[in-house]
Write a protein that holds these residues in place. Sequence first.
Motif, PDB file in Angstrom:
ATOM      1  N   HIS A 126       0.851  -1.192   0.000  1.00 17.88           N
ATOM      2  CA  HIS A 126       0.000   0.000   0.000  1.00 17.88           C
ATOM      3  C   HIS A 126       0.888   1.244   0.000  1.00 17.88           C
ATOM      4  N   HIS A 127       0.674   2.124  -0.978  1.00 14.29           N
ATOM      5  CA  HIS A 127       1.374   3.416  -1.010  1.00 14.29           C
ATOM      6  C   HIS A 127       0.315   4.497  -0.758  1.00 14.29           C
ATOM      7  N   ARG A 128       0.512   5.264   0.294  1.00 17.73           N
ATOM      8  CA  ARG A 128      -0.456   6.333   0.595  1.00 17.73           C
ATOM      9  C   ARG A 128       0.225   7.687   0.420  1.00 17.73           C
TER      10      ARG A 128
ATOM     11  N   VAL B  18      -6.444  15.400  -1.873  1.00 17.89           N
ATOM     12  CA  VAL B  18      -5.675  15.421  -0.623  1.00 17.89           C
ATOM     13  C   VAL B  18      -4.872  14.127  -0.512  1.00 17.89           C
ATOM     14  N   THR B  19      -5.518  13.018  -0.840  1.00 18.96           N
ATOM     15  CA  THR B  19      -4.856  11.712  -0.696  1.00 18.96           C
ATOM     16  C   THR B  19      -5.041  10.862  -1.960  1.00 18.96           C
ATOM     17  N   VAL B  20      -4.039  10.046  -2.212  1.00 21.26           N
ATOM     18  CA  VAL B  20      -4.187   8.956  -3.194  1.00 21.26           C
ATOM     19  C   VAL B  20      -3.659   7.700  -2.515  1.00 21.26           C
ATOM     20  N   ASP B  21      -4.528   6.719  -2.361  1.00 16.29           N
ATOM     21  CA  ASP B  21      -4.137   5.412  -1.837  1.00 16.29           C
ATOM     22  C   ASP B  21      -4.052   4.456  -3.005  1.00 16.29           C
ATOM     23  N   ALA B  22      -2.894   3.827  -3.161  1.00 15.82           N
ATOM     24  CA  ALA B  22      -2.703   2.912  -4.294  1.00 15.82           C
ATOM     25  C   ALA B  22      -2.181   1.581  -3.769  1.00 15.82           C
ATOM     26  N   TRP B  23      -2.651   0.521  -4.363  1.00 14.55           N
ATOM     27  CA  TRP B  23      -2.209  -0.820  -3.970  1.00 14.55           C
ATOM     28  C   TRP B  23      -1.447  -1.458  -5.123  1.00 14.55           C
ATOM     29  N   ILE B  24      -0.237  -1.906  -4.791  1.00 18.11           N
ATOM     30  CA  ILE B  24       0.655  -2.531  -5.777  1.00 18.11           C
ATOM     31  C   ILE B  24       0.593  -4.041  -5.593  1.00 18.11           C
ATOM     32  N   ASP B  25       0.419  -4.755  -6.685  1.00 19.61           N
ATOM     33  CA  ASP B  25       0.526  -6.215  -6.678  1.00 19.61           C
ATOM     34  C   ASP B  25       1.764  -6.535  -7.505  1.00 19.61           C
ATOM     35  N   ALA B  26       2.751  -7.202  -6.888  1.00 27.43           N
ATOM     36  CA  ALA B  26       4.009  -7.494  -7.595  1.00 27.43           C
ATOM     37  C   ALA B  26       4.303  -8.984  -7.529  1.00 27.43           C
ATOM     38  N   ARG B  27       4.737  -9.542  -8.663  1.00 31.72           N
ATOM     39  CA  ARG B  27       5.003 -10.993  -8.750  1.00 31.72           C
ATOM     40  C   ARG B  27       6.172 -11.244  -9.704  1.00 31.72           C
ATOM     41  N   ALA B  28       6.857 -12.333  -9.474  1.00 32.23           N
ATOM     42  CA  ALA B  28       7.977 -12.729 -10.354  1.00 32.23           C
ATOM     43  C   ALA B  28       8.295 -14.185 -10.057  1.00 32.23           C
ATOM     44  N   PRO B  29       9.067 -14.837 -10.934  1.00 38.06           N
ATOM     45  CA  PRO B  29       9.391 -16.250 -10.680  1.00 38.06           C
ATOM     46  C   PRO B  29      10.236 -16.448  -9.436  1.00 38.06           C
ATOM     47  N   GLU B  30      11.029 -15.431  -9.046  1.00 37.20           N
ATOM     48  CA  GLU B  30      11.904 -15.612  -7.880  1.00 37.20           C
ATOM     49  C   GLU B  30      11.657 -14.539  -6.843  1.00 37.20           C
TER      50      GLU B  30
ATOM     51  N   LEU C 262      12.183  -5.473  -7.020  1.00 28.66           N
ATOM     52  CA  LEU C 262      11.192  -4.612  -7.668  1.00 28.66           C
ATOM     53  C   LEU C 262      10.503  -3.716  -6.645  1.00 28.66           C
ATOM     54  N   VAL C 263      10.100  -4.333  -5.551  1.00 28.44           N
ATOM     55  CA  VAL C 263       9.344  -3.584  -4.542  1.00 28.44           C
ATOM     56  C   VAL C 263      10.216  -2.492  -3.913  1.00 28.44           C
ATOM     57  N   GLU C 264      11.485  -2.796  -3.723  1.00 24.64           N
ATOM     58  CA  GLU C 264      12.393  -1.767  -3.180  1.00 24.64           C
ATOM     59  C   GLU C 264      12.546  -0.621  -4.175  1.00 24.64           C
ATOM     60  N   ARG C 265      12.678  -0.978  -5.445  1.00 26.91           N
ATOM     61  CA  ARG C 265      12.830   0.054  -6.473  1.00 26.91           C
ATOM     62  C   ARG C 265      11.597   0.932  -6.549  1.00 26.91           C
ATOM     63  N   VAL C 266      10.456   0.302  -6.452  1.00 28.39           N
ATOM     64  CA  VAL C 266       9.197   1.035  -6.571  1.00 28.39           C
ATOM     65  C   VAL C 266       8.995   1.938  -5.348  1.00 28.39           C
ATOM     66  N   GLU C 267       9.413   1.455  -4.203  1.00 30.59           N
ATOM     67  CA  GLU C 267       9.281   2.294  -3.000  1.00 30.59           C
ATOM     68  C   GLU C 267      10.178   3.526  -3.126  1.00 30.59           C
ATOM     69  N   ARG C 268      11.407   3.311  -3.621  1.00 27.12           N
ATOM     70  CA  ARG C 268      12.328   4.447  -3.801  1.00 27.12           C
ATOM     71  C   ARG C 268      11.727   5.450  -4.792  1.00 27.12           C
ATOM     72  N   LEU C 269      11.144   4.871  -5.848  1.00 27.28           N
ATOM     73  CA  LEU C 269      10.530   5.716  -6.871  1.00 27.28           C
ATOM     74  C   LEU C 269       9.413   6.585  -6.276  1.00 27.28           C
ATOM     75  N   SER C 270       8.579   5.967  -5.447  1.00 26.71           N
ATOM     76  CA  SER C 270       7.477   6.700  -4.807  1.00 26.71           C
ATOM     77  C   SER C 270       8.027   7.800  -3.910  1.00 26.71           C
ATOM     78  N   ARG C 271       9.052   7.448  -3.125  1.00 22.42           N
ATOM     79  CA  ARG C 271       9.591   8.427  -2.168  1.00 22.42           C
ATOM     80  C   ARG C 271      10.243   9.604  -2.908  1.00 22.42           C
TER      81      ARG C 271
ATOM     82  N   VAL D  87       4.578  10.417   1.601  1.00 25.69           N
ATOM     83  CA  VAL D  87       4.157   9.065   1.205  1.00 25.69           C
ATOM     84  C   VAL D  87       4.477   8.081   2.318  1.00 25.69           C
ATOM     85  N   GLU D  88       3.560   7.164   2.551  1.00 27.68           N
ATOM     86  CA  GLU D  88       3.805   6.051   3.481  1.00 27.68           C
ATOM     87  C   GLU D  88       3.644   4.764   2.700  1.00 27.68           C
ATOM     88  N   VAL D  89       4.576   3.822   2.912  1.00 31.36           N
ATOM     89  CA  VAL D  89       4.520   2.549   2.198  1.00 31.36           C
ATOM     90  C   VAL D  89       4.440   1.420   3.222  1.00 31.36           C
TER      91      VAL D  89
END
Length: 413
Positions: free
Chosen positions: A219-221, A279-291, A298-307, A317-319
């Motif tokens: 969840h990214h808020r 005022v707010t955007v709440d977004a939910w990320i679904d992430a998947r991969a073979p490993e 991916l999730v770390e990269r996306v969090e950095r991107l959001s921040r 932003v809160e993740v």
Amino acid sequence: MPLDPTTSDFRTLWDELAPVGRDRRTGGYARFAWTREDATLREWFVGAARARGLDVEVDRNGNLWAWWGAPGDDAVVTGSHLDSVPGGGAYDGPLGVVSALLAVDRLRAQGVVPERPFAVVAFADEEGARFGVACMGSRLLSGAIGRDRALALRDDAGVTLAEALSAAGVDPAHAGRDEEALRRIGVFVELHVEQGRGLVDLDAPVGVASSIWPHGRWHHRFEGEGNHAGTTLIADRHDPMLPFADLVLGGREAAAELGAVLTVGRVLVGPNGTNAIPVTVDAWIDARAPEEATVRALVERVERLSRDAAGRRGVSVEVSEESWSGLVSFDAALRDRLAGAVAGLAPIGAVPVLGTGAGHDAGVLAAYVPTAMVFVRNPTGVSHSPAEHAEEADCVTGVHALASALEDLLTGE
Ligand code: GLV
Ligand code: MN
Ligand code: MN
């Protein structure tokens, strides 16, 4: 009651479910946990099970169990779930439950007498469409999710899971890891519509599962400053929609680079007015991969991107991680045993073994008991959409395959 299920027996049972929660305009389903639609489906399950002489029990977490004979430890269990994603298809979940009931009919018709306890299960809240965490029934039962955390989850209207369970007649005081229910599952086989084109490409009506990709939800808020759409200069804005947009576009690029998939399918904008900066955007990320490492990267990269994006736009932003499901490798011996029991059954022949990127209760339970999955061909390859489909003839083949696998488990060593 059907004896040895044929296409019309399948259709009879299937048609009973078809109208429940169906949007007549789109054909999509809204069958969310602990709603009126869910209650109707649960009543249907109880009725269909009782019509077969099965005894129905509700466990401490609201999962439904239909026992053929006396309940007991080390049972053969089959089934799936009845709830859907928003705008979902008819087959994801219900096909496994209907097939399980029809497999009972077939076993009976063939004179099979179970030599160990046997149950058909309908797990509660598999999709997590209402409270955010998927496979809630099996996660609670197994202890894969903590009881307190689960009960405090809220839906979009602010209702907690504890309140929803209470309203549905399931006492939340008793929710949580259920040693007795867990001990009773000796082996779990879940039949499911395939959610891709693997079986279509292989020209096979059924297959068995090898693995489930690791996946999770985050969840990214974003929080900014509400203001007037006409009078606020661009330079003065703190608009949370902008870092959200950066997240969606950058997340997709990052996923493609890493060989993963990322989806932003759920967004809440507050206050959601055309002429007001949100005022707010709440977004939910679904992430998947073979490993697992790929999903984590991916999730770390996306969090950095959001921040970074939030910082540039003057927004906070809160993740937070809402759920995590590690790589599942299904029990190879059980899988091969199932494939062996099914192979040769017309028109099946050899049974393909497939991995999947979709989550399942069988995946959660795999960490505790031997589990396996049987997939039924989906000619569209589409799922979580009204376009999800399975031909009746393949559904009946699926019932026959499931019955053969169950017979082997019920009467074999
Ligand atoms: C459930 O179907 C999921 O894969 O999220
Ligand atoms: Mn699903
Ligand atoms: Mn499912």
